[in-house]
Design an enzyme around this catalytic site. Structure first.
Site, PDB file in Angstrom:
ATOM      1  N   LYS A  44      47.694  32.248  42.052  1.00 48.58           N
ATOM      2  CA  LYS A  44      47.661  32.059  43.512  1.00 48.58           C
ATOM      3  C   LYS A  44      47.091  33.247  44.291  1.00 48.58           C
ATOM      4  O   LYS A  44      47.419  33.469  45.454  1.00 48.58           O
ATOM      5  CB  LYS A  44      49.070  31.733  44.077  1.00 48.58           C
ATOM      6  CG  LYS A  44      49.890  30.741  43.295  1.00 48.58           C
ATOM      7  CD  LYS A  44      49.125  29.538  42.821  1.00 48.58           C
ATOM      8  CE  LYS A  44      48.611  28.650  43.930  1.00 48.58           C
ATOM      9  NZ  LYS A  44      47.635  27.660  43.378  1.00 48.58           N
ATOM     10  N   THR A  48      40.366  30.834  41.974  1.00 51.30           N
ATOM     11  CA  THR A  48      39.420  29.722  42.042  1.00 51.30           C
ATOM     12  C   THR A  48      38.301  30.040  43.037  1.00 51.30           C
ATOM     13  O   THR A  48      37.140  29.700  42.814  1.00 51.30           O
ATOM     14  CB  THR A  48      40.172  28.447  42.482  1.00 51.30           C
ATOM     15  OG1 THR A  48      41.395  28.386  41.739  1.00 51.30           O
ATOM     16  CG2 THR A  48      39.359  27.204  42.229  1.00 51.30           C
ATOM     17  N   THR A 104      41.649  33.918  33.282  1.00 50.45           N
ATOM     18  CA  THR A 104      42.974  34.135  32.684  1.00 50.45           C
ATOM     19  C   THR A 104      43.962  34.600  33.743  1.00 50.45           C
ATOM     20  O   THR A 104      43.569  35.218  34.738  1.00 50.45           O
ATOM     21  CB  THR A 104      42.928  35.176  31.546  1.00 50.45           C
ATOM     22  OG1 THR A 104      44.196  35.184  30.897  1.00 50.45           O
ATOM     23  CG2 THR A 104      42.630  36.598  32.039  1.00 50.45           C
ATOM     24  N   HIS A 105      45.241  34.263  33.506  1.00 45.12           N
ATOM     25  CA  HIS A 105      46.315  34.841  34.326  1.00 45.12           C
ATOM     26  C   HIS A 105      47.170  35.786  33.466  1.00 45.12           C
ATOM     27  O   HIS A 105      48.265  36.182  33.886  1.00 45.12           O
ATOM     28  CB  HIS A 105      47.242  33.746  34.875  1.00 45.12           C
ATOM     29  CG  HIS A 105      46.658  32.920  35.974  1.00 45.12           C
ATOM     30  ND1 HIS A 105      45.930  33.446  37.017  1.00 45.12           N
ATOM     31  CD2 HIS A 105      46.704  31.577  36.216  1.00 45.12           C
ATOM     32  CE1 HIS A 105      45.564  32.476  37.844  1.00 45.12           C
ATOM     33  NE2 HIS A 105      46.010  31.329  37.372  1.00 45.12           N
ATOM     34  N   SER A 135      52.417  30.723  48.381  1.00 47.07           N
ATOM     35  CA  SER A 135      51.448  29.796  47.788  1.00 47.07           C
ATOM     36  C   SER A 135      51.995  29.214  46.475  1.00 47.07           C
ATOM     37  O   SER A 135      51.901  28.012  46.216  1.00 47.07           O
ATOM     38  CB  SER A 135      50.123  30.531  47.547  1.00 47.07           C
ATOM     39  OG  SER A 135      49.181  29.689  46.942  1.00 47.07           O
TER      40      SER A 135
END
Ligand code: PPS
Length: 292
Positions: A44, A48, A104-105, A135
């Protein structure tokens, strides 16, 4: 052996939802290449958005080319094991021709070691903690495959204690910050991207050793602005996860602003958060512009 002893506990804590850590061994052994590009972030934080900007840059501002496939196909999410999509991000990435761009997170200590070995370029994007929490809370409410957030108060508490998918925000942003001078990492902030997208796009261009005309840069700014991206069925997850995001509750492309936490946190929640924040962020040179 290392994997078993050191990591299993941590993996289970970070990837704490069902099914996510099943293929950990293949994630850890993922083979990065020197000409890959990785976009890393805590969830978040503007991932993106950064992905769309990067794809537009790589395709010289050609909007049609950037709509060739969904976000998750253009830039697979390595450790994500989607519920509705047929292939895990990792397998999508392995099938892709080079040069690849991936997402990646993962916290820095869990990044597959081949990325360090191959000196792969990484763009990291970070966002104000309270806005991330808000978010994350809304998406968790709307996406029943994510761990249940509870009330906002309960979610803030989980967030502060790192008991959410992908773990502690504090450790994540600090971990990647500490790595940025030892590896080619461009560390960006959501707040800067909102305030001056041109300047941040120019940083990305320099990092990728690319040059684009003023006209193309302006086109990229327009097409990656929140309102235009929200209408783009190939960007984000609203159209892909049509059945697993309950749009009567919230959307992936929700508001796209800075400071929305002020509409959510009560004064006492904010004070409690700030006090804890100061302790967690003490001693780091990493600061966020709209911190308090
Ligand atoms: S994810 O799923 O964790 O990778 O989510 P991520 O993409 O990092 O973050 C989603 C939030 O980013 C907002 N967003 C944008 N903001 C501004 N401009 C653009 N173009 C944009 N695209 C996505 C999105 O709306 C989520 O934030 P909130 O605050 O919920 O609106």
């Amino acid at each position: 052996a290392f994997l078993q002893e050191v990591q299993v506990k941590e993996i289970n804590a970070v990837l704490l939802t069902k099914g996510m850590s099943d293929n950990w061994e293949s994630i850890w052994n993922f083979q990065a290449k020197p000409n890959d590009l990785l976009i890393a972030s805590y969830p978040k934080s503007g991932t993106t958005w950064t992905q769309e900007i990067v794809d537009m840059i790589q395709n010289d501002g050609d909007v049609r080319k950037c709509q060739r496939a969904y976000t998750y196909v253009r830039q697979p999410h390595l450790e994500w094991k989607p519920w509705l999509l047929s292939t895990p991000g990792l397998e999508e990435a392995e099938k892709m021709p080079s040069p690849r761009t991936m997402k990646t997170h993962l916290p820095v200590q869990l990044l597959p070691p081949s990325f360090w070995k191959e000196n792969t370029k990484i763009i990291y994007v970070a966002r104000n903690a309270k806005d991330v929490a808000v978010s994350y809370y809304h998406l968790s409410r709307a996406m029943s495959v994510l761990p249940r957030p509870g009330t906002l108060d309960e979610f803030i508490d989980k967030f502060m204690n790192g008991r959410v998918l992908w773990g502690s925000w504090y450790d994540h942003v600090k971990g990647w910050w500490n790595k940025k001078d030892k590896h080619p990492i461009l560390y960006l902030f959501y707040e800067d991207m909102k305030e001056n997208p041109k300047q941040e796009i120019q940083k990305i261009l320099k990092f990728l050793e690319k040059d684009l005309s003023e006209e193309i840069i302006n086109k990229i700014i327009y097409h990656t602005s929140f309102d235009i991206m929200k209408q783009n069925p190939m960007a984000g997850y609203d159209t892909i996860h049509i059945n697993i995001i309950d749009h009567s509750i919230s959307s992936f492309m929700r508001k796209g602003i800075t400071g929305d936490w002020k509409n959510h946190f009560t004064v006492s929640q904010s004070e409690k958060f700030d006090e804890h924040y100061k302790k967690k962020m003490a001693g780091t040179t990493l600061t966020f512009r709209s911190e308090i």
